[in-house]
Design an enzyme around this catalytic site. Sequence first.
Site, PDB file in Angstrom:
ATOM      1  N   GLU A 226       0.854  -1.201   0.000  1.00 56.35           N
ATOM      2  CA  GLU A 226       0.000   0.000   0.000  1.00 56.35           C
ATOM      3  C   GLU A 226       0.887   1.247   0.000  1.00 56.35           C
ATOM      4  O   GLU A 226       1.902   1.283   0.689  1.00 56.35           O
ATOM      5  CB  GLU A 226      -0.879   0.015   1.253  1.00 56.35           C
ATOM      6  CG  GLU A 226      -1.742   1.276   1.355  1.00 56.35           C
ATOM      7  CD  GLU A 226      -2.531   1.369   2.654  1.00 56.35           C
ATOM      8  OE1 GLU A 226      -3.598   0.753   2.723  1.00 56.35           O
ATOM      9  OE2 GLU A 226      -2.079   2.057   3.580  1.00 56.35           O
TER      10      GLU A 226
ATOM     11  N   ALA B 139     -10.215  10.637   3.019  1.00 53.10           N
ATOM     12  CA  ALA B 139     -11.626  10.424   3.365  1.00 53.10           C
ATOM     13  C   ALA B 139     -12.513  11.520   2.780  1.00 53.10           C
ATOM     14  O   ALA B 139     -13.643  11.271   2.382  1.00 53.10           O
ATOM     15  CB  ALA B 139     -11.786  10.355   4.864  1.00 53.10           C
TER      16      ALA B 139
ATOM     17  N   HIS C 194     -15.236  -4.057  13.207  1.00 47.38           N
ATOM     18  CA  HIS C 194     -15.191  -2.618  12.942  1.00 47.38           C
ATOM     19  C   HIS C 194     -15.631  -1.880  14.212  1.00 47.38           C
ATOM     20  O   HIS C 194     -16.594  -2.281  14.869  1.00 47.38           O
ATOM     21  CB  HIS C 194     -16.110  -2.265  11.764  1.00 47.38           C
ATOM     22  CG  HIS C 194     -16.012  -0.821  11.377  1.00 47.38           C
ATOM     23  ND1 HIS C 194     -16.842   0.150  11.912  1.00 47.38           N
ATOM     24  CD2 HIS C 194     -15.150  -0.173  10.564  1.00 47.38           C
ATOM     25  CE1 HIS C 194     -16.493   1.327  11.396  1.00 47.38           C
ATOM     26  NE2 HIS C 194     -15.475   1.163  10.581  1.00 47.38           N
TER      27      HIS C 194
END
Length: 287
Positions: free
Chosen positions: A17, A51, A148
């Site tokens: 990543e 985001a 989560h």
Amino acid sequence: MKISEILKNNRVTVSFEVFPPKQWDKIESTKAVVREMSKSTPSFMSVTYGASGTGAGFAREIAEEVKNSGTVPLSHLTCLTSTREKIRSVVSGLKESGVENILALRGDIPEGFVFPDEQYFEYAYQLVDEIKTLGDFCIGGACYPEIHPESKNRVDDLEHLKQKVDCGLDFLTSQMFFDNEKFLNFVEMCRVKGIEVPIIAGIMPITNAKQIKRSIELSNCSVPKKFYRIMERFGDDDKSMQQAGIIYATEQIIDLMANGINNVHIYTMNKPAVAAQIVNGLGSIID
Ligand code: FAD
């Protein structure tokens, strides 16, 4: 190339990543990071997405660099704070750039955020549905071996994950974890639940003390005693911590592979030397 092809036949894969810069003046140095990391021949390279969607142009530019470096790009895309129109335009840009793989994400909820209206997506599964209408993409999603943080419990978490996969996900990539048992149990629960897509293990090599605290806070993941002791002993010394972090991550991957997990994704923190040391440490294990 589609990642679903790369993951076929349970082949061993190691992917990386990278994150794009926040400012244009850092774009060339990030591209250099991509080129350097490509030398370790990762199975593919993912490019994160801010985001708020403000850095979409940078992310696209970096995905193009991944492609130009001879590595398959996977572009992350978050939806919570972007209108459907914005999402469509970003996806169309990725298509133009020849990106065939998208990691469909909701994004974290910003403080004080109130969900605006139907022009927005509330959950990642809705983004998956939308991307499906926009082209022939291979689509991945996120999963959380330790649940989560917003999920009430494991049952709800798996229920929502199954819903997302059933929208047409080709694979899942996991949140980082330091305790392999948590990941192995999670994979088993997914299989029992009927989630059958490949689940790529997310591995974060912790290389300095500041990163440790932040990573653990953000990911909500538990830290085994062995790793705590390493942090206590080496956390104040960057060089030693980096070496210990690389070795811990390498051992984690070896143990996962010994347990039948063939796909790992390394959160490189844009450090080509760290990624290269892990790949070299794995040697013939990943050939
Ligand atoms: P979702 O799958 O939508 O799930 C979010 C929450 O909603 C979960 O608790 C889920 O159980 C719940 N839920 C889902 N569906 C429903 C439903 N129908 N009803 C009620 N509840 C539901 N963030 C970034 O900003 N940029 C990145 O590039 C990025 N990359 C990431 C890569 C990976 C591999 C991972 C694991 C995370 C990444 N993130 C990134 C963070 C991610 O955006 C956050 O963890 C976010 O809070 C959740 O995203 P999601 O796609 O998993 O959301």
